[in-house]
Design a protein around this motif. Structure first.
Motif, PDB file in Angstrom:
ATOM      1  N   GLY A 117       0.773  -1.233   0.000  1.00  0.00           N
ATOM      2  CA  GLY A 117       0.000   0.000   0.000  1.00  0.00           C
ATOM      3  C   GLY A 117       0.805   1.284   0.000  1.00  0.00           C
ATOM      4  N   GLU A 119       2.933   4.289  -1.751  1.00  0.00           N
ATOM      5  CA  GLU A 119       2.966   4.888  -3.090  1.00  0.00           C
ATOM      6  C   GLU A 119       4.385   4.869  -3.643  1.00  0.00           C
ATOM      7  OE1 GLU A 119       1.463   8.927  -5.441  1.00  0.00           O
ATOM      8  OE2 GLU A 119       1.239   8.718  -3.264  1.00  0.00           O
ATOM      9  N   LYS A 135       0.215  -2.632  -7.224  1.00  0.00           N
ATOM     10  CA  LYS A 135      -1.203  -2.293  -7.348  1.00  0.00           C
ATOM     11  C   LYS A 135      -1.330  -1.050  -8.213  1.00  0.00           C
ATOM     12  CE  LYS A 135      -2.598  -4.162  -2.842  1.00  0.00           C
ATOM     13  NZ  LYS A 135      -3.244  -3.867  -1.540  1.00  0.00           N
ATOM     14  N   VAL A 137      -3.957   1.875  -9.248  1.00  0.00           N
ATOM     15  CA  VAL A 137      -5.196   2.535  -8.823  1.00  0.00           C
ATOM     16  C   VAL A 137      -5.634   3.475  -9.936  1.00  0.00           C
ATOM     17  CG1 VAL A 137      -6.292   3.957  -7.057  1.00  0.00           C
ATOM     18  CG2 VAL A 137      -4.450   2.385  -6.430  1.00  0.00           C
ATOM     19  N   LYS A 140      -9.760   5.605  -8.315  1.00  0.00           N
ATOM     20  CA  LYS A 140     -10.058   5.061  -6.986  1.00  0.00           C
ATOM     21  C   LYS A 140     -10.439   3.584  -7.015  1.00  0.00           C
ATOM     22  CE  LYS A 140     -11.552   9.525  -5.125  1.00  0.00           C
ATOM     23  NZ  LYS A 140     -12.618  10.265  -4.421  1.00  0.00           N
ATOM     24  N   THR A 142      -8.785  -0.160  -7.329  1.00  0.00           N
ATOM     25  CA  THR A 142      -7.482  -0.796  -7.166  1.00  0.00           C
ATOM     26  C   THR A 142      -7.454  -2.126  -7.901  1.00  0.00           C
ATOM     27  OG1 THR A 142      -7.267   0.247  -4.993  1.00  0.00           O
ATOM     28  CG2 THR A 142      -5.773  -1.574  -5.492  1.00  0.00           C
ATOM     29  N   ASP A 144      -4.924  -5.466  -8.616  1.00  0.00           N
ATOM     30  CA  ASP A 144      -3.716  -6.205  -8.238  1.00  0.00           C
ATOM     31  C   ASP A 144      -3.045  -6.731  -9.501  1.00  0.00           C
ATOM     32  OD1 ASP A 144      -4.112  -5.775  -5.531  1.00  0.00           O
ATOM     33  OD2 ASP A 144      -5.415  -7.525  -5.337  1.00  0.00           O
TER      34      ASP A 144
END
Length: 334
Positions: A117, A119, A135, A137, A140, A142, A144
């Protein structure tokens, strides 16, 4: 009722004589039996099991084609699968996200996070990013992304790759050095103009603060000279007009000893020798910082801008020196 035992052998008939010259077709091969399966129940459920190996439409996949990573994803606005070819040693996370937003204007926000998680900075190379899962994004949402593990290169292969990279870099530098130097000169000139524009109002405020601080420092020095003059005159008056030297001699001794204690205390507090130039500089800085706080003058920002301007000016000198040397070499060849 069935009888058990050997079946009686049936007598074989003699073959039928065929007329000469007539061709008969070959015997037919028996037709194979086909097992028919009829789907029962919910047809969608049965089809989901039959086509379970198809990639889901919203999944992001990473494959390698011709040695280059190929990222496949579904664009949120057009709902179409799109493939992005990544150059690992040249592309960064920021350039990949910009390409994604340029391809689909419906992508308002896009970011890449680590598996836990955090950045990832925009300056990170895609080669480093594709070493581990991450990940993505988008608006908004997400996703995988699992990266395929590449086989580790042998030591000889890795050395050869580094040699090739170094050779390509030298060739690029040799072919595009003059163009690169001119672009850098233009960039440095723009940077210097911008820094000077930011420093101009700060220089005016600084000049006013320096003038006031210099005036206060000079006034303080003149006040010290006047105090010493008054002290000398008082001692002379007490020695020759009021008392005698025998009475004033111990007084002057203790005054001199007290001055020595003051100088020693100054050294303990400031860790500097008591010299007039050091005292003047220290008092000037004291007045300067005090006045800067009153006028909200950011000394740290001013110093940083001055350092950046000095570095940019020095870099510009080096670039122009290189361009001049290249011009001299070209003129010698001609």
């Amino acid at each position: 009722m069935l009888l058990r035992g050997p079946w009686p052998r049936r007598p074989r008939l003699p073959p039928t004589p065929r007329p000469a010259g007539r061709v008969h077709p070959p015997p037919r091969t028996p037709t194979p039996q086909v097992l028919c399966v009829k789907l029962c129940g919910n047809l969608k459920y049965s089809q989901s099991h039959l086509y379970s190996t198809v990639v889901p439409p919203d999944e992001i996949t990473v494959n390698y084609r011709h040695g280059l990573p190929l990222i496949t994803l579904t664009l949120p606005s057009r709902k179409e699968r799109c493939q992005f070819v990544v150059k690992p040693m040249l592309s960064t996370v920021g350039s990949f996200l910009r390409d994604l937003q340029n391809e689909d204007k419906g992508v308002k926000t896009a970011a890449i996070l680590t598996a836990d998680g955090r950045e990832i900075p925009a300056t990170t190379l895609m080669e480093i990013l594709l070493m581990n899962d991450f990940k993505l994004v988008i608006n908004k949402i997400t996703y995988d992304v699992q990266c395929p593990k590449k086989e580790k290169l042998s030591m000889e292969h890795a050395t050869d790759m580094e040699n090739v990279k170094s050779l390509v870099h030298r060739l690029f530098t040799a072919l595009h050095l003059e163009e690169f130097q001119k672009k850098r000169e233009h960039h440095l000139l723009e940077k210097i103009d911008d820094l000077r524009g930011q420093l101009q109002p700060l220089e005016q405020i600084k000049a006013g603060i320096e003038a006031r601080s210099e005036a206060k420092t000079s006034g303080l020095l003149w006040a010290g000279l006047a105090l010493l003059s008054v002290q000398g005159g008082a001692l002379a008056w007490l020695t020759w007009w009021v008392y005698s030297w025998d009475i004033m001699e111990p007084v002057t001794y203790f005054i001199t000893f007290a001055n020595s204690m003051v100088f020693f205390a100054y050294f303990i507090v400031t860790r500097q020798d008591y010299t007039y130039s050091a005292v003047k500089s220290r008092q000037f800085l004291h007045f300067f910082h005090k006045k800067s706080k009153q006028q909200h003058f950011d000394v740290v920002q001013y110093n940083k801008l001055k350092e950046d301007l000095a570095k940019a000016t020095e870099s510009l000198k080096q670039v122009r020196r290189c361009l001049r040397m290249q011009g001299e070499k070209v003129s010698e060849k001609n």
